[in-house]
Design a protein around this motif. Structure first.
Motif, PDB file in Angstrom:
ATOM      1  N   ARG A 562       0.871  -1.176   0.000  1.00  0.00           N
ATOM      2  CA  ARG A 562       0.000   0.000   0.000  1.00  0.00           C
ATOM      3  C   ARG A 562       0.907   1.226   0.000  1.00  0.00           C
ATOM      4  O   ARG A 562       1.926   1.225   0.704  1.00  0.00           O
ATOM      5  CB  ARG A 562      -0.849   0.049   1.279  1.00  0.00           C
ATOM      6  N   SER A 563       0.538   2.248  -0.729  1.00  0.00           N
ATOM      7  CA  SER A 563       1.373   3.448  -0.665  1.00  0.00           C
ATOM      8  C   SER A 563       0.537   4.692  -0.899  1.00  0.00           C
ATOM      9  O   SER A 563      -0.486   4.654  -1.588  1.00  0.00           O
ATOM     10  CB  SER A 563       2.490   3.363  -1.697  1.00  0.00           C
ATOM     11  N   ASP A 564       0.949   5.756  -0.282  1.00  0.00           N
ATOM     12  CA  ASP A 564       0.335   7.065  -0.495  1.00  0.00           C
ATOM     13  C   ASP A 564       1.449   8.092  -0.610  1.00  0.00           C
ATOM     14  O   ASP A 564       2.383   8.080   0.182  1.00  0.00           O
ATOM     15  CB  ASP A 564      -0.566   7.436   0.691  1.00  0.00           C
ATOM     16  N   GLY A 565       1.342   8.952  -1.612  1.00  0.00           N
ATOM     17  CA  GLY A 565       2.304  10.042  -1.766  1.00  0.00           C
ATOM     18  C   GLY A 565       3.623   9.618  -2.375  1.00  0.00           C
ATOM     19  O   GLY A 565       4.594  10.366  -2.359  1.00  0.00           O
ATOM     20  N   VAL A 566       3.681   8.396  -2.922  1.00  0.00           N
ATOM     21  CA  VAL A 566       4.898   7.926  -3.574  1.00  0.00           C
ATOM     22  C   VAL A 566       4.517   7.478  -4.980  1.00  0.00           C
ATOM     23  O   VAL A 566       3.497   6.818  -5.165  1.00  0.00           O
ATOM     24  CB  VAL A 566       5.512   6.729  -2.810  1.00  0.00           C
ATOM     25  N   ARG A 567       5.359   7.851  -5.943  1.00  0.00           N
ATOM     26  CA  ARG A 567       5.020   7.497  -7.324  1.00  0.00           C
ATOM     27  C   ARG A 567       5.520   6.082  -7.632  1.00  0.00           C
ATOM     28  O   ARG A 567       6.588   5.899  -8.192  1.00  0.00           O
ATOM     29  CB  ARG A 567       5.656   8.515  -8.278  1.00  0.00           C
ATOM     30  N   LEU A 568       4.773   5.098  -7.189  1.00  0.00           N
ATOM     31  CA  LEU A 568       5.136   3.709  -7.448  1.00  0.00           C
ATOM     32  C   LEU A 568       4.501   3.248  -8.761  1.00  0.00           C
ATOM     33  O   LEU A 568       3.506   3.805  -9.199  1.00  0.00           O
ATOM     34  CB  LEU A 568       4.643   2.791  -6.323  1.00  0.00           C
ATOM     35  N   ASP A 617      13.869   4.455  -4.059  1.00  0.00           N
ATOM     36  CA  ASP A 617      14.245   5.248  -5.235  1.00  0.00           C
ATOM     37  C   ASP A 617      13.053   5.987  -5.855  1.00  0.00           C
ATOM     38  O   ASP A 617      13.243   6.865  -6.686  1.00  0.00           O
ATOM     39  CB  ASP A 617      14.830   4.324  -6.323  1.00  0.00           C
ATOM     40  N   ALA A 618      11.869   5.588  -5.489  1.00  0.00           N
ATOM     41  CA  ALA A 618      10.684   6.155  -6.146  1.00  0.00           C
ATOM     42  C   ALA A 618      10.528   7.634  -5.808  1.00  0.00           C
ATOM     43  O   ALA A 618      10.923   8.088  -4.739  1.00  0.00           O
ATOM     44  CB  ALA A 618       9.443   5.389  -5.719  1.00  0.00           C
ATOM     45  N   ASP A 619       9.957   8.356  -6.759  1.00  0.00           N
ATOM     46  CA  ASP A 619       9.721   9.788  -6.528  1.00  0.00           C
ATOM     47  C   ASP A 619       8.575   9.990  -5.564  1.00  0.00           C
ATOM     48  O   ASP A 619       7.612   9.237  -5.551  1.00  0.00           O
ATOM     49  CB  ASP A 619       9.361  10.482  -7.849  1.00  0.00           C
ATOM     50  N   ILE A 620       8.750  11.059  -4.792  1.00  0.00           N
ATOM     51  CA  ILE A 620       7.640  11.473  -3.927  1.00  0.00           C
ATOM     52  C   ILE A 620       6.723  12.333  -4.777  1.00  0.00           C
ATOM     53  O   ILE A 620       7.182  13.159  -5.557  1.00  0.00           O
ATOM     54  CB  ILE A 620       8.173  12.309  -2.742  1.00  0.00           C
ATOM     55  N   ASP A 621       5.432  12.079  -4.676  1.00  0.00           N
ATOM     56  CA  ASP A 621       4.494  12.804  -5.531  1.00  0.00           C
ATOM     57  C   ASP A 621       3.285  13.229  -4.729  1.00  0.00           C
ATOM     58  O   ASP A 621       2.408  12.425  -4.429  1.00  0.00           O
ATOM     59  CB  ASP A 621       4.086  11.907  -6.705  1.00  0.00           C
ATOM     60  N   GLU A 622       3.253  14.496  -4.420  1.00  0.00           N
ATOM     61  CA  GLU A 622       2.125  15.016  -3.638  1.00  0.00           C
ATOM     62  C   GLU A 622       0.818  14.821  -4.380  1.00  0.00           C
ATOM     63  O   GLU A 622      -0.222  14.565  -3.777  1.00  0.00           O
ATOM     64  CB  GLU A 622       2.334  16.497  -3.300  1.00  0.00           C
ATOM     65  N   ALA A 623       0.887  14.913  -5.699  1.00  0.00           N
ATOM     66  CA  ALA A 623      -0.343  14.793  -6.497  1.00  0.00           C
ATOM     67  C   ALA A 623      -0.959  13.412  -6.329  1.00  0.00           C
ATOM     68  O   ALA A 623      -2.170  13.244  -6.408  1.00  0.00           O
ATOM     69  CB  ALA A 623      -0.049  15.052  -7.968  1.00  0.00           C
ATOM     70  N   LEU A 624      -0.126  12.411  -6.083  1.00  0.00           N
ATOM     71  CA  LEU A 624      -0.648  11.057  -5.948  1.00  0.00           C
ATOM     72  C   LEU A 624      -1.151  10.761  -4.540  1.00  0.00           C
ATOM     73  O   LEU A 624      -1.789   9.751  -4.305  1.00  0.00           O
ATOM     74  CB  LEU A 624       0.450  10.038  -6.289  1.00  0.00           C
ATOM     75  N   SER A 625      -0.814  11.662  -3.622  1.00  0.00           N
ATOM     76  CA  SER A 625      -1.100  11.353  -2.227  1.00  0.00           C
ATOM     77  C   SER A 625      -2.584  11.149  -1.975  1.00  0.00           C
ATOM     78  O   SER A 625      -2.971  10.477  -1.035  1.00  0.00           O
ATOM     79  CB  SER A 625      -0.572  12.460  -1.329  1.00  0.00           C
ATOM     80  N   SER A 626      -3.401  11.705  -2.854  1.00  0.00           N
ATOM     81  CA  SER A 626      -4.833  11.550  -2.620  1.00  0.00           C
ATOM     82  C   SER A 626      -5.424  10.529  -3.572  1.00  0.00           C
ATOM     83  O   SER A 626      -6.623  10.482  -3.780  1.00  0.00           O
ATOM     84  CB  SER A 626      -5.528  12.901  -2.803  1.00  0.00           C
ATOM     85  N   ALA A 627      -4.560   9.726  -4.171  1.00  0.00           N
ATOM     86  CA  ALA A 627      -5.088   8.842  -5.219  1.00  0.00           C
ATOM     87  C   ALA A 627      -4.754   7.379  -4.981  1.00  0.00           C
ATOM     88  O   ALA A 627      -4.389   6.666  -5.883  1.00  0.00           O
ATOM     89  CB  ALA A 627      -4.553   9.281  -6.582  1.00  0.00           C
TER      90      ALA A 627
END
Ligand code: MN
Length: 632
Positions: A562-568, A617-627
């Motif tokens: 499970r992940s939130d806020g990480v561009r996996l 190594d994955a990018d942190i992505d605020e835009a994904l945090s809610s997705a």
């Protein structure tokens, strides 16, 4: 009745005698009209004559003169029709006459007019869609331009009548419409497969009607949603295909993800199809026999499920003369993991349709699917849940269902944690039906809990009750509260034990990583299962720390992510691990940021270490945090 002069025109002054075609019935016989008959029996009180195969009667000795022999021709006309239907004739004195052939009047009665013709002998023309041999008669299910009617033909108890006739043949049935247990069937007097011109004409007529009737209903979507519009043509195509399948009498097998969204997708569709089947088929058992829904435990079509489905389909064909089914995959079915099962079914005539919102592998499944609807194929994502799609699909098939399922897309959205803008509109729609967000959330938890305990059963009635479809309001509230409370208690109990064993580390990219050994520190074989247990832990940690957070729940040979806020990109990571760690047997997938991975037990440490490196190594992505969806 159609009369035509046979051969050369006779002398105009000669009287005309009519020769009935062998398939003519008593309906074709008119009064004060001379017919050519043949004597087939002689008794004290007269002679019996045949006018056709099914028209015979008595000529009483009081009106006869001279001597007669069996096989002699005799011109007769109708004298009386007795109450019991017996006919009596009298001789007509003609020496020279012109013979005219009379063809049988095959005026067809559509299966839409059966009710008005109960007790009457009628003719129906259509395609045989199923042939079921019972212990008594053989039942031919015949589809014309209006519907499907069972036609019972009796040869001998348990013996196949008309053995030359097969499913797919176009036939003309002559029979009496009878009411049996509230439904109408034809008691067959005659059944012939058409050929040549007659068959061609009938096929054209049937195909035209099929095209017209398969057309889905034009329904306004429940809410205004531009993103959804892109998927509407694809859904319409599926609606057409499903209606056509019903009209052709082909069974439908539904396989859906065994979670809240999966059930919100499958149940409305099942109801829409059942009602449409009931409209099309005279046989009241048809909805039960022609649609079957089953959950799939894995988020893909497992070989175990596929081979079982195939085996049942082949058995139904052998035992009940059914066609092979169409397979409808819901909230499931878009990925490369489905391919081995699809390839298995491809050896048979089993069309496959998938409506899904998991991250697809279009190139892997494209050639195996007859239709595929998935938001990712239109630059949209999991936020359009399968339940939302299928409520609209169900309405295109059977719009009268709308009032019963308005609240279902909101349940689906909550179950999969959809962060779609449209959620507000769906929640408002549900509120109009008496569902506030708390009640919807309870329904979603209750569905999940029930799905867990139902395991491999569909649980038709329990699930419609929990969904609040055709269920009394206070009963629904009590039932849902009970199940939702049970689900929450079970989660508390599971997390009580598990949280103490949670391992934490800070990844280089700034994300929190939590790891839990769900095999050793959670109860097994109970609710919540490892996937949901991991998800619940993940939710608590987000509430506590804020994202970015990654949670890994692992067992001996699997890991749930499970992940939130990480561009996996989980499908991509699986592909890389497969290449980088030979002999680890890595497979899996799911959504981009939520999924599961399988591997062989002996390689667990290596696989999980490599996995953690990739996540660091994955990018942190605020835009994904809610997705981040949560449905695996
Ligand atoms: Mn889903």
């Amino acid at each position: 009745m159609t009369r035509e002069t046979a051969g050369e025109a006779g002398d105009a002054r000669e009287p005309v005698v009519y020769d009935l075609a062998s398939e003519c019935t008593a309906e074709d016989v008119e009064t004060e009209t001379p017919y050519l008959a043949e004597i087939n029996g002689i008794v004290d009180y007269g002679v019996f004559v045949d006018l056709t195969e099914s028209v015979s009667g008595l000529v009483h000795e009081s009106v006869l003169e001279g001597t007669y022999r069996v096989g002699d021709e005799l011109v007769v006309e109708l004298e009386t029709v007795r109450d019991n239907g017996d006919l009596s004739f009298e001789p007509v004195d003609v020496e020279e006459y012109t013979l005219q052939h009379v063809a049988h009047d095959f005026t067809l009665t559509g299966t839409d007019r059966l009710e008005a013709n109960v007790g009457e002998q009628i003719h129906v023309e259509g395609e045989v869609v199923q042939i079921k041999q019972t212990g008594g008669p053989t039942i031919f299910h015949v589809a014309d331009e209006y519907g499907v009617v069972p036609c019972a033909a009796f040869q001998e108890a348990g013996v196949r009548a008309y053995p030359a006739v097969a499913v797919g043949d176009v036939v003309r049935v002559t029979g009496v419409a009878e009411r049996r247990e509230g439904a109408i069937q034809l008691e067959v007097d005659g059944l012939t497969a058409l050929d040549d011109e007659a068959e061609r004409e009938a096929r054209v007529r049937l195909a035209d009607a099929l095209d017209r009737r398969a057309e889905p209903h034009d329904v306004e979507p429940l809410i205004d949603w531009p993103a959804f519009e892109k998927l509407r043509p694809g859904l319409r195509e599926v609606a057409e295909l499903l209606r056509r399948t019903v009209l052709q009498g082909r069974p439908i097998r539904v396989r859906h993800h065994a979670d809240g969204d999966g059930m919100c997708a499958a149940v409305p569709l099942q109801l829409a199809l059942e009602r449409f089947i009931a409209d099309v088929h005279e046989d009241p058992e048809a909805p039960r026999h022609l649609i079957k829904r089953l959950p799939s435990k894995a988020p893909f079509y497992e070989m175990e499920d596929a081979t079982r489905d195939l085996n049942f389909a082949l058995e139904d064909r052998a035992k009940h003369g059914q066609q092979l089914p169409l397979l409808l995959m819901l909230d499931n079915g878009s990925t490369a993991e489905d391919v081995p099962s699809y390839e298995t079914l491809a050896h048979y005539d089993i069309p496959i349709v998938a409506v899904d919102h998991h991250h697809p592998d279009p190139e892997a499944v494209e050639d195996l699917l007859d239709a595929h609807v998935n938001p990712y194929l239109h630059d949209e994502d999991y936020r359009i849940t399968t339940g939302m799609l299928c409520v609209e699909l169900a309405r295109m098939i059977y719009p009268d269902l709308t009032d019963e399922i308005r609240h279902v897309p909101a349940v689906a959205g909550l179950a999969d944690r959809s962060k779609a803008d449209a959620m507000a509109d769906y929640l408002a729609l549900a509120a109009e039906e008496g569902y506030d967000e708390e009640r919807l959330q309870d329904v979603s938890e209750a569905l999940d809990y029930a799905a867990h305990w139902l395991r491999y059963s569909a649980g038709d009635h329990l699930i419609t009750d929990l969904l609040g479809i055709d269920c009394e309001d206070s009963h629904h509230r009590n039932l849902v509260s009970f199940f939702a409370a049970g689900a929450r208690e079970a989660v508390e109990e599971q997390l009580d034990a598990a949280m103490a064993h949670l391992e934490h580390e800070d990844l280089d990219n700034g994300a929190h990583l939590y790891r839990i050994d769900v095999e050793n520190y959670a109860h097994r074989f109970t609710y919540p299962a490892p996937g949901k247990t991991t998800g619940e832990i993940h939710d608590r940690k987000i509430a506590e720390t804020g994202d970015p957070v990654i949670t890994v729940g692992y067992g001996p040979d699997f890991a749930v992510l499970r992940s939130d806020g990480v561009r996996l990109d989980i499908p991509e990571m699986v592909a890389e691990l497969k290449a980088e760690i030979p002999g680890a047997g890595v497979s899996g997938g799911g959504h981009l940021v939520v999924g599961s991975i399988k591997f062989v037990k002996g390689k667990r440490r290596e696989v999980i270490e490599a996995l953690v490196e990739k996540m660091a190594d994955a990018d942190i992505d605020e835009a994904l945090s809610s997705a981040a969806p949560l449905d695996d």
